[in-house]
Motif scaffolding. Structure first.
Motif, PDB file in Angstrom:
ATOM      1  N   ALA A   1       0.833  -1.210   0.000  1.00  0.00           N
ATOM      2  CA  ALA A   1       0.000   0.000   0.000  1.00  0.00           C
ATOM      3  C   ALA A   1       0.866   1.257   0.000  1.00  0.00           C
ATOM      4  O   ALA A   1       0.585   2.217  -0.731  1.00  0.00           O
ATOM      5  CB  ALA A   1      -0.925  -0.022   1.213  1.00  0.00           C
ATOM      6  N   SER A   2       1.926   1.257   0.810  1.00  0.00           N
ATOM      7  CA  SER A   2       2.811   2.428   0.858  1.00  0.00           C
ATOM      8  C   SER A   2       3.475   2.667  -0.489  1.00  0.00           C
ATOM      9  O   SER A   2       3.566   3.807  -0.964  1.00  0.00           O
ATOM     10  CB  SER A   2       3.877   2.231   1.945  1.00  0.00           C
ATOM     11  OG  SER A   2       3.292   2.096   3.221  1.00  0.00           O
ATOM     12  N   SER A   3       3.931   1.595  -1.116  1.00  0.00           N
ATOM     13  CA  SER A   3       4.574   1.745  -2.432  1.00  0.00           C
ATOM     14  C   SER A   3       3.576   2.246  -3.470  1.00  0.00           C
ATOM     15  O   SER A   3       3.936   3.049  -4.349  1.00  0.00           O
ATOM     16  CB  SER A   3       5.161   0.402  -2.872  1.00  0.00           C
ATOM     17  OG  SER A   3       6.144  -0.049  -1.956  1.00  0.00           O
TER      18      SER A   3
ATOM     19  N   TYR B   1       0.966   4.224  -2.930  1.00  0.00           N
ATOM     20  CA  TYR B   1       0.749   5.660  -2.717  1.00  0.00           C
ATOM     21  C   TYR B   1       1.963   6.483  -3.150  1.00  0.00           C
ATOM     22  O   TYR B   1       1.820   7.610  -3.641  1.00  0.00           O
ATOM     23  CB  TYR B   1       0.415   5.931  -1.256  1.00  0.00           C
ATOM     24  CG  TYR B   1      -1.008   5.539  -0.893  1.00  0.00           C
ATOM     25  CD1 TYR B   1      -2.071   5.916  -1.694  1.00  0.00           C
ATOM     26  CD2 TYR B   1      -1.271   4.800   0.259  1.00  0.00           C
ATOM     27  CE1 TYR B   1      -3.369   5.552  -1.369  1.00  0.00           C
ATOM     28  CE2 TYR B   1      -2.567   4.433   0.585  1.00  0.00           C
ATOM     29  CZ  TYR B   1      -3.610   4.807  -0.234  1.00  0.00           C
ATOM     30  OH  TYR B   1      -4.894   4.452   0.084  1.00  0.00           O
ATOM     31  N   GLU B   2       3.146   5.940  -2.962  1.00  0.00           N
ATOM     32  CA  GLU B   2       4.343   6.621  -3.463  1.00  0.00           C
ATOM     33  C   GLU B   2       4.292   6.733  -4.984  1.00  0.00           C
ATOM     34  O   GLU B   2       4.692   7.760  -5.563  1.00  0.00           O
ATOM     35  CB  GLU B   2       5.599   5.861  -3.026  1.00  0.00           C
ATOM     36  CG  GLU B   2       5.922   5.987  -1.543  1.00  0.00           C
ATOM     37  CD  GLU B   2       7.180   5.235  -1.167  1.00  0.00           C
ATOM     38  OE1 GLU B   2       7.851   4.735  -2.088  1.00  0.00           O
ATOM     39  OE2 GLU B   2       7.487   5.147   0.033  1.00  0.00           O
ATOM     40  N   LEU B   3       3.780   5.697  -5.634  1.00  0.00           N
ATOM     41  CA  LEU B   3       3.648   5.711  -7.089  1.00  0.00           C
ATOM     42  C   LEU B   3       2.657   6.782  -7.533  1.00  0.00           C
ATOM     43  O   LEU B   3       2.915   7.523  -8.496  1.00  0.00           O
ATOM     44  CB  LEU B   3       3.209   4.330  -7.563  1.00  0.00           C
ATOM     45  CG  LEU B   3       3.340   4.005  -9.053  1.00  0.00           C
ATOM     46  CD1 LEU B   3       4.783   4.169  -9.516  1.00  0.00           C
ATOM     47  CD2 LEU B   3       2.862   2.582  -9.317  1.00  0.00           C
ATOM     48  N   LEU B   4       1.525   6.877  -6.836  1.00  0.00           N
ATOM     49  CA  LEU B   4       0.544   7.919  -7.172  1.00  0.00           C
ATOM     50  C   LEU B   4       1.133   9.313  -6.970  1.00  0.00           C
ATOM     51  O   LEU B   4       0.880  10.229  -7.770  1.00  0.00           O
ATOM     52  CB  LEU B   4      -0.711   7.747  -6.324  1.00  0.00           C
ATOM     53  CG  LEU B   4      -1.535   6.473  -6.521  1.00  0.00           C
ATOM     54  CD1 LEU B   4      -2.811   6.540  -5.696  1.00  0.00           C
ATOM     55  CD2 LEU B   4      -1.860   6.234  -7.986  1.00  0.00           C
ATOM     56  N   ALA B   5       1.906   9.478  -5.891  1.00  0.00           N
ATOM     57  CA  ALA B   5       2.516  10.782  -5.632  1.00  0.00           C
ATOM     58  C   ALA B   5       3.498  11.149  -6.742  1.00  0.00           C
ATOM     59  O   ALA B   5       3.540  12.297  -7.211  1.00  0.00           O
ATOM     60  CB  ALA B   5       3.222  10.764  -4.282  1.00  0.00           C
ATOM     61  N   LEU B   6       4.291  10.183  -7.193  1.00  0.00           N
ATOM     62  CA  LEU B   6       5.232  10.455  -8.275  1.00  0.00           C
ATOM     63  C   LEU B   6       4.502  10.808  -9.568  1.00  0.00           C
ATOM     64  O   LEU B   6       4.941  11.676 -10.325  1.00  0.00           O
ATOM     65  CB  LEU B   6       6.144   9.236  -8.486  1.00  0.00           C
ATOM     66  CG  LEU B   6       7.181   8.977  -7.386  1.00  0.00           C
ATOM     67  CD1 LEU B   6       7.872   7.640  -7.610  1.00  0.00           C
ATOM     68  CD2 LEU B   6       8.207  10.103  -7.333  1.00  0.00           C
TER      69      LEU B   6
ATOM     70  N   HIS C   1       9.294  -2.599  -7.668  1.00  0.00           N
ATOM     71  CA  HIS C   1       9.255  -3.024  -6.263  1.00  0.00           C
ATOM     72  C   HIS C   1       7.899  -3.642  -5.916  1.00  0.00           C
ATOM     73  O   HIS C   1       7.833  -4.669  -5.233  1.00  0.00           O
ATOM     74  CB  HIS C   1       9.543  -1.829  -5.361  1.00  0.00           C
ATOM     75  CG  HIS C   1       9.595  -2.172  -3.903  1.00  0.00           C
ATOM     76  ND1 HIS C   1      10.509  -3.057  -3.369  1.00  0.00           N
ATOM     77  CD2 HIS C   1       8.812  -1.783  -2.856  1.00  0.00           C
ATOM     78  CE1 HIS C   1      10.315  -3.189  -2.071  1.00  0.00           C
ATOM     79  NE2 HIS C   1       9.292  -2.422  -1.742  1.00  0.00           N
ATOM     80  N   ILE C   2       6.823  -3.036  -6.388  1.00  0.00           N
ATOM     81  CA  ILE C   2       5.489  -3.605  -6.136  1.00  0.00           C
ATOM     82  C   ILE C   2       5.366  -4.971  -6.807  1.00  0.00           C
ATOM     83  O   ILE C   2       4.835  -5.929  -6.214  1.00  0.00           O
ATOM     84  CB  ILE C   2       4.404  -2.641  -6.643  1.00  0.00           C
ATOM     85  CG1 ILE C   2       4.401  -1.358  -5.813  1.00  0.00           C
ATOM     86  CG2 ILE C   2       3.022  -3.300  -6.587  1.00  0.00           C
ATOM     87  CD1 ILE C   2       3.432  -0.303  -6.299  1.00  0.00           C
TER      88      ILE C   2
ATOM     89  N   VAL D   1      -1.589   4.341   6.299  1.00  0.00           N
ATOM     90  CA  VAL D   1      -1.166   2.943   6.133  1.00  0.00           C
ATOM     91  C   VAL D   1      -0.433   2.463   7.381  1.00  0.00           C
ATOM     92  O   VAL D   1      -0.644   1.341   7.859  1.00  0.00           O
ATOM     93  CB  VAL D   1      -0.260   2.808   4.889  1.00  0.00           C
ATOM     94  CG1 VAL D   1       0.327   1.395   4.810  1.00  0.00           C
ATOM     95  CG2 VAL D   1      -1.045   3.116   3.625  1.00  0.00           C
ATOM     96  N   ASN D   2       0.435   3.318   7.923  1.00  0.00           N
ATOM     97  CA  ASN D   2       1.215   2.924   9.098  1.00  0.00           C
ATOM     98  C   ASN D   2       0.335   2.712  10.320  1.00  0.00           C
ATOM     99  O   ASN D   2       0.572   1.800  11.116  1.00  0.00           O
ATOM    100  CB  ASN D   2       2.281   3.984   9.385  1.00  0.00           C
ATOM    101  CG  ASN D   2       3.368   4.005   8.331  1.00  0.00           C
ATOM    102  OD1 ASN D   2       3.607   3.006   7.653  1.00  0.00           O
ATOM    103  ND2 ASN D   2       4.023   5.144   8.161  1.00  0.00           N
ATOM    104  N   ILE D   3      -0.680   3.566  10.491  1.00  0.00           N
ATOM    105  CA  ILE D   3      -1.568   3.373  11.637  1.00  0.00           C
ATOM    106  C   ILE D   3      -2.410   2.121  11.448  1.00  0.00           C
ATOM    107  O   ILE D   3      -2.730   1.411  12.404  1.00  0.00           O
ATOM    108  CB  ILE D   3      -2.454   4.626  11.871  1.00  0.00           C
ATOM    109  CG1 ILE D   3      -3.116   4.555  13.251  1.00  0.00           C
ATOM    110  CG2 ILE D   3      -3.513   4.780  10.810  1.00  0.00           C
ATOM    111  CD1 ILE D   3      -2.169   4.647  14.406  1.00  0.00           C
ATOM    112  N   TYR D   4      -2.747   1.828  10.196  1.00  0.00           N
ATOM    113  CA  TYR D   4      -3.455   0.590   9.881  1.00  0.00           C
ATOM    114  C   TYR D   4      -2.609  -0.625  10.269  1.00  0.00           C
ATOM    115  O   TYR D   4      -3.098  -1.585  10.872  1.00  0.00           O
ATOM    116  CB  TYR D   4      -3.773   0.609   8.389  1.00  0.00           C
ATOM    117  CG  TYR D   4      -4.424  -0.630   7.838  1.00  0.00           C
ATOM    118  CD1 TYR D   4      -5.768  -0.908   8.107  1.00  0.00           C
ATOM    119  CD2 TYR D   4      -3.730  -1.531   7.032  1.00  0.00           C
ATOM    120  CE1 TYR D   4      -6.367  -2.033   7.596  1.00  0.00           C
ATOM    121  CE2 TYR D   4      -4.327  -2.650   6.509  1.00  0.00           C
ATOM    122  CZ  TYR D   4      -5.660  -2.902   6.789  1.00  0.00           C
ATOM    123  OH  TYR D   4      -6.260  -4.015   6.289  1.00  0.00           O
TER     124      TYR D   4
END
Length: 378
Positions: A88-90, A92-97, A159-160, A367-370
């Motif tokens: 999930a983190s990766s 969201y990083e992709l969407l941000a990029l 990576h994903i 994601v981290n709190i999840y």
């Protein structure tokens, strides 16, 4: 482990031959009775032994094994949760990029248009060649930055793909969803409620329960143990009489009571080791709970602070966007130089990039709190 406190039953079949010395008591008796010199020995039967678990030594060992097995299940859940969170983190990083690349492309187009305006003004002798070169350098810098973003996108996609166990390929995604509203604020509640679903906390708790039972097992080794042994079957030296009943039938039944005598130091050493392992399990449990609570607390505070920061950065982006229009008007009316226009556009671009970065950090915090609350394995 369960099988250790259940009765053990074996079946056996034996065959052999026996010759005793002639000048022995058995040899002399066999000679007088006409017993063959080479005497066959044939038999089959059942043997059983059962240790009576008076002190629950064997049953506690079985329960400890059960707790350790359940702990491995929680460990698997924890691994799955971390994997889901990393994917999930990766993502969201992709969407941000993707959004940063879109902002960069839009700014490159605007800067190229501004470069054309500066070139026209140079021809009209309103600006110098220096202004043209500075604007060209800014366009080239952002074009170079674009390739760096594209490389990061490729790496995150790969990576994903690696995390889901497949070869590199395009990740289907909707970059527009990056701007969707965040989930509603979390209700913190009680710390125990926050952590009750964390697999690593449950795993540490189960390992602690197993360690407590190991101490009881080690303590029970100091006490006497009671067992029952039994054998029943048929035996004969002649195959024709092997199943003659009751002549060829044999059986025995015995009870054994044993207590440690010379090996008490070894048992004591095992007992001390079990106590030390239990203390280690207590510390591990405390460390896991403390770390889990701290992680949740940090993420809750991060979500709150990022929300405030995002609101201020939105205002900053709006102010700099308006400043671009103002700088353009002032530049055309010769009331501002090209550096003011250039720096304003640069600041506006960086503020948009930072806004996207803050939004990404907000999503990663969710994601981290999840993950911190034990989600992801269901």
């Amino acid at each position: 482990r369960k099988g250790e406190y259940l009765p053990k039953v074996d079946v056996g079949l034996r065959g052999g031959v026996e010759k005793v010395g002639k000048y022995t008591s058995q040899g002399q008796a066999d000679e007088h009775t006409g017993t063959p010199e080479n005497l066959p020995d044939l038999g089959f039967g059942f043997s059983a032994t059962w240790e009576i678990d008076i002190w629950k030594k064997l049953r506690n060992a079985a329960r400890a094994a059960t707790f350790r097995y359940l702990a491995t299940i929680e460990g698997r859940k924890f691994a799955v949760t971390r994997l889901v969170a990393e994917i999930a983190s990766s993502y969201y990083e992709l969407l941000a990029l993707d959004n940063q690349l879109e902002v960069l492309d839009r700014n490159i187009t605007i800067q190229q248009n501004a470069l054309e305006v500066v070139r026209i003004q140079k021809q009209a002798a309103r600006v110098t060649q220096l202004a043209v070169q500075r604007f060209e350098a800014e366009v080239l810098k952002n074009q170079s930055r674009k390739y760096a973003l594209q490389q990061q996108i490729i790496q995150i996609e790969n990576h994903i793909n690696f995390l889901v166990g497949r070869f590199p390929q395009h990740i289907v995604r909707s970059s527009d969803s990056f701007d969707d509203p965040l989930p509603p604020p979390l209700q913190a509640g009680l710390p125990s409620e926050l952590l009750e679903n964390r697999p690593d906390v449950k795993q540490a708790e189960l390992m602690l329960e197993a360690a407590k039972l190991d101490v009881k097992v080690a303590k029970a080794r100091f006490y006497p143990s009671f067992s029952i042994d039994a054998d029943v079957g048929f035996e004969a030296f002649n195959p024709r009489h092997i199943v003659d009943t009751p002549d060829s039938l044999f059986y025995n039944l015995a009870g054994n009571l044993t207590a440690p005598l010379l090996n008490r130091q070894g048992i004591k050493a095992q007992y001390f080791a079990a106590n030390a392992m239990q203390l280690q399990a207590v510390y591990a449990y405390e460390q896991t709970v403390l770390g889990a609570f701290t992680e949740v607390k940090n993420q809750l505070a991060l979500i709150e602070n990022l929300e405030k920061s995002y609101e201020l950065q939105e205002k900053q982006v709006q102010q700099l966007t308006d400043a671009i229009e103002v700088s353009n008007l002032l530049f055309r009316s010769a009331r501002a130089d090209y550096m003011e226009v250039l720096l304003t556009r640069r600041d506006a671009l960086e503020s948009e990039m930072e806004l996207i970065e803050t939004k990404k950090r907000q999503l990663l915090a969710m994601v981290n709190i999840y993950q911190a609350l034990g989600g992801g394995w269901r």
